[in-house]
Design a protein around this motif. Structure first.
Motif, PDB file in Angstrom:
ATOM      1  N   ARG A 100       0.831  -1.210   0.000  1.00 12.32           N
ATOM      2  CA  ARG A 100       0.000   0.000   0.000  1.00 12.32           C
ATOM      3  C   ARG A 100       0.866   1.262   0.000  1.00 12.32           C
ATOM      4  NH1 ARG A 100      -2.948  -3.247   3.438  1.00 12.32           N
ATOM      5  NH2 ARG A 100      -2.185  -2.150   5.278  1.00 12.32           N
ATOM      6  N   LEU A 101       2.005   1.218   0.698  1.00  4.70           N
ATOM      7  CA  LEU A 101       2.932   2.348   0.681  1.00  4.70           C
ATOM      8  C   LEU A 101       3.449   2.573  -0.745  1.00  4.70           C
ATOM      9  CD1 LEU A 101       4.670   4.464   2.304  1.00  4.70           C
ATOM     10  CD2 LEU A 101       6.434   2.691   2.336  1.00  4.70           C
ATOM     11  N   CYS A 102       3.821   1.507  -1.429  1.00  2.00           N
ATOM     12  CA  CYS A 102       4.287   1.613  -2.816  1.00  2.00           C
ATOM     13  C   CYS A 102       3.169   2.134  -3.714  1.00  2.00           C
ATOM     14  CB  CYS A 102       4.814   0.267  -3.312  1.00  2.00           C
ATOM     15  SG  CYS A 102       6.359  -0.234  -2.516  1.00  2.00           S
ATOM     16  N   GLN A 103       1.949   1.698  -3.470  1.00  2.00           N
ATOM     17  CA  GLN A 103       0.795   2.186  -4.213  1.00  2.00           C
ATOM     18  C   GLN A 103       0.679   3.703  -4.051  1.00  2.00           C
ATOM     19  OE1 GLN A 103      -2.989   1.148  -2.441  1.00  2.00           O
ATOM     20  NE2 GLN A 103      -4.060   1.282  -4.404  1.00  2.00           N
ATOM     21  N   HIS A 104       0.799   4.182  -2.821  1.00  2.00           N
ATOM     22  CA  HIS A 104       0.710   5.621  -2.552  1.00  2.00           C
ATOM     23  C   HIS A 104       1.852   6.367  -3.244  1.00  2.00           C
ATOM     24  CE1 HIS A 104      -0.434   9.240  -0.423  1.00  2.00           C
ATOM     25  NE2 HIS A 104       0.831   9.380  -0.041  1.00  2.00           N
ATOM     26  N   LEU A 105       3.053   5.815  -3.187  1.00  2.00           N
ATOM     27  CA  LEU A 105       4.203   6.432  -3.842  1.00  2.00           C
ATOM     28  C   LEU A 105       3.967   6.565  -5.343  1.00  2.00           C
ATOM     29  CD1 LEU A 105       7.128   7.485  -3.969  1.00  2.00           C
ATOM     30  CD2 LEU A 105       7.873   5.096  -4.052  1.00  2.00           C
ATOM     31  N   LEU A 106       3.468   5.510  -5.957  1.00  2.00           N
ATOM     32  CA  LEU A 106       3.222   5.552  -7.397  1.00  2.00           C
ATOM     33  C   LEU A 106       2.165   6.600  -7.740  1.00  2.00           C
ATOM     34  CD1 LEU A 106       3.390   1.762  -8.291  1.00  2.00           C
ATOM     35  CD2 LEU A 106       5.157   3.511  -8.593  1.00  2.00           C
ATOM     36  N   ARG A 107       1.143   6.718  -6.915  1.00  2.00           N
ATOM     37  CA  ARG A 107       0.131   7.762  -7.148  1.00  2.00           C
ATOM     38  C   ARG A 107       0.763   9.146  -7.071  1.00  2.00           C
ATOM     39  NH1 ARG A 107      -4.580   5.051  -3.593  1.00  2.00           N
ATOM     40  NH2 ARG A 107      -5.518   3.817  -5.262  1.00  2.00           N
ATOM     41  N   GLU A 108       1.582   9.352  -6.057  1.00  2.00           N
ATOM     42  CA  GLU A 108       2.242  10.645  -5.896  1.00  2.00           C
ATOM     43  C   GLU A 108       3.202  10.928  -7.049  1.00  2.00           C
ATOM     44  OE1 GLU A 108       1.721  13.118  -3.561  1.00  2.00           O
ATOM     45  OE2 GLU A 108      -0.019  11.874  -3.079  1.00  2.00           O
ATOM     46  N   ALA A 109       3.757   9.875  -7.651  1.00  2.00           N
ATOM     47  CA  ALA A 109       4.705  10.027  -8.755  1.00  2.00           C
ATOM     48  C   ALA A 109       4.005  10.215 -10.101  1.00  2.00           C
ATOM     49  CB  ALA A 109       5.630   8.811  -8.808  1.00  2.00           C
ATOM     50  N   GLY A 110       2.665  10.237 -10.101  1.00  2.00           N
ATOM     51  CA  GLY A 110       1.936  10.530 -11.328  1.00  2.00           C
ATOM     52  C   GLY A 110       1.161   9.382 -11.944  1.00  2.00           C
ATOM     53  N   PHE A 111       1.204   8.215 -11.324  1.00  2.00           N
ATOM     54  CA  PHE A 111       0.416   7.092 -11.832  1.00  2.00           C
ATOM     55  C   PHE A 111      -1.056   7.318 -11.491  1.00  2.00           C
ATOM     56  CE2 PHE A 111       4.537   5.328 -11.964  1.00  2.00           C
ATOM     57  CZ  PHE A 111       4.534   4.130 -12.661  1.00  2.00           C
ATOM     58  N   THR A 112      -1.935   6.762 -12.326  1.00  2.00           N
ATOM     59  CA  THR A 112      -3.372   6.787 -12.038  1.00  2.00           C
ATOM     60  C   THR A 112      -3.869   5.352 -11.984  1.00  2.00           C
ATOM     61  OG1 THR A 112      -3.941   6.934 -14.384  1.00  2.00           O
ATOM     62  CG2 THR A 112      -3.715   9.014 -13.184  1.00  2.00           C
ATOM     63  N   LYS A 113      -5.053   5.191 -11.455  1.00  2.00           N
ATOM     64  CA  LYS A 113      -5.693   3.866 -11.372  1.00  2.00           C
ATOM     65  C   LYS A 113      -4.754   2.827 -10.757  1.00  2.00           C
ATOM     66  CE  LYS A 113      -8.484   4.888 -15.418  1.00  2.00           C
ATOM     67  NZ  LYS A 113      -8.808   4.547 -16.792  1.00  2.00           N
ATOM     68  N   VAL A 114      -4.039   3.219  -9.714  1.00  2.00           N
ATOM     69  CA  VAL A 114      -3.094   2.312  -9.069  1.00  2.00           C
ATOM     70  C   VAL A 114      -3.863   1.425  -8.102  1.00  2.00           C
ATOM     71  CG1 VAL A 114      -0.973   2.112  -7.740  1.00  2.00           C
ATOM     72  CG2 VAL A 114      -1.307   4.084  -9.227  1.00  2.00           C
ATOM     73  N   GLU A 115      -3.756   0.117  -8.314  1.00  2.00           N
ATOM     74  CA  GLU A 115      -4.435  -0.845  -7.463  1.00  2.00           C
ATOM     75  C   GLU A 115      -3.453  -1.899  -6.996  1.00  2.00           C
ATOM     76  OE1 GLU A 115      -7.628  -2.502  -9.729  1.00  2.00           O
ATOM     77  OE2 GLU A 115      -8.646  -0.583  -9.967  1.00  2.00           O
ATOM     78  N   VAL A 116      -3.604  -2.313  -5.752  1.00  5.11           N
ATOM     79  CA  VAL A 116      -2.851  -3.449  -5.226  1.00  5.11           C
ATOM     80  C   VAL A 116      -3.719  -4.667  -5.421  1.00  5.11           C
ATOM     81  CG1 VAL A 116      -1.880  -4.489  -3.145  1.00  5.11           C
ATOM     82  CG2 VAL A 116      -1.567  -2.046  -3.569  1.00  5.11           C
ATOM     83  N   THR A 117      -3.159  -5.691  -6.074  1.00  5.99           N
ATOM     84  CA  THR A 117      -3.963  -6.880  -6.368  1.00  5.99           C
ATOM     85  C   THR A 117      -4.072  -7.782  -5.148  1.00  5.99           C
ATOM     86  OG1 THR A 117      -2.031  -7.997  -7.251  1.00  5.99           O
ATOM     87  CG2 THR A 117      -3.443  -6.841  -8.826  1.00  5.99           C
ATOM     88  N   GLY A 118      -2.948  -8.024  -4.473  1.00  7.87           N
ATOM     89  CA  GLY A 118      -2.968  -8.829  -3.265  1.00  7.87           C
ATOM     90  C   GLY A 118      -3.481 -10.243  -3.442  1.00  7.87           C
ATOM     91  N   ARG A 119      -3.294 -10.795  -4.628  1.00  4.94           N
ATOM     92  CA  ARG A 119      -3.764 -12.160  -4.868  1.00  4.94           C
ATOM     93  C   ARG A 119      -2.590 -13.118  -4.847  1.00  4.94           C
ATOM     94  NH1 ARG A 119      -6.672  -9.380  -9.191  1.00  4.94           N
ATOM     95  NH2 ARG A 119      -4.990 -10.041 -10.560  1.00  4.94           N
ATOM     96  N   SER A 120      -2.817 -14.300  -4.322  1.00  9.40           N
ATOM     97  CA  SER A 120      -1.785 -15.332  -4.421  1.00  9.40           C
ATOM     98  C   SER A 120      -1.892 -15.967  -5.795  1.00  9.40           C
ATOM     99  CB  SER A 120      -1.967 -16.374  -3.321  1.00  9.40           C
ATOM    100  OG  SER A 120      -3.221 -16.988  -3.453  1.00  9.40           O
TER     101      SER A 120
END
Length: 176
Positions: free
Chosen positions: A39-59
């Motif tokens: 989730r921290l990486c997700q937030h970082l990517l959003r702040e860096a300009g990514f959109t529609k950033v989702e964590v899948t969290g699937r095995s």
């Protein structure tokens, strides 16, 4: 933008203070649960300009921890990312496995780690004939978190020095 080359490489830390804050931040990241780090990486990517950033969290996802869209000028790229909260080295097998999971499903791949990438992993990420994988190691991750002010604060301290000779020089007749 987060990076424009296959591997984001900040300038090396040069002072003990620079090394200490990175070591402290990496220590905090090491204590996070894996899903919290994602989730921290997700937030970082959003702040860096990514959109529609989702964590899948699937095995069974082949190492794909999330996806996002990065728009660069008129082009948009679907980017899969993987988060490795490791103390040690990330080897070429991780890069190969991640590439295999993302090929045909995304335009770009990004691996973020708290550890370091081996030379073999860096070569694998840029191997001819294979999609490039961007790599962000622990030091670069710390610098990105600092740049986007995520989990760190930067204080700029002003230091004022008095130059008595320069002040006294104004009292001399040549300045009158």
């Amino acid at each position: 933008p987060l990076t424009s080359s296959p591997e984001y490489r900040p300038k090396p830390a040069s002072t003990p203070a620079e090394i200490d804050w990175r070591a402290e931040l990496l220590g905090v990241l090491a204590l996070m649960p894996s899903d919290g780090f994602e989730r921290l990486c997700q937030h970082l990517l959003r702040e860096a300009g990514f959109t529609k950033v989702e964590v899948t969290g699937r095995s069974g996802d082949g190492g794909i921890d999330g996806a996002g869209v990065l728009r660069v000028n008129l082009l948009s790229f679907r980017v899969f990312f993987q988060c490795k909260r490791w103390k040690g080295s990330v080897g070429p097998g991780v890069v190969r496995d991640f590439r295999g999971a993302m090929v045909g499903r995304a335009d770009k791949g990004l691996i973020l780690t708290t550890g370091v990438f081996t030379a073999e992993a860096r070569r694998e990420a840029t191997r001819d004939g294979a999609p490039l994988i961007d790599l962000v190691d622990g030091e670069a991750l710390c610098d990105l978190l600092k740049l986007h002010v995520i989990g760190v604060q930067v204080r700029n301290v002003e230091e004022v020095l008095v130059d008595p000779a320069a002040v006294v020089a104004f009292s001399l007749p040549a300045y009158g």
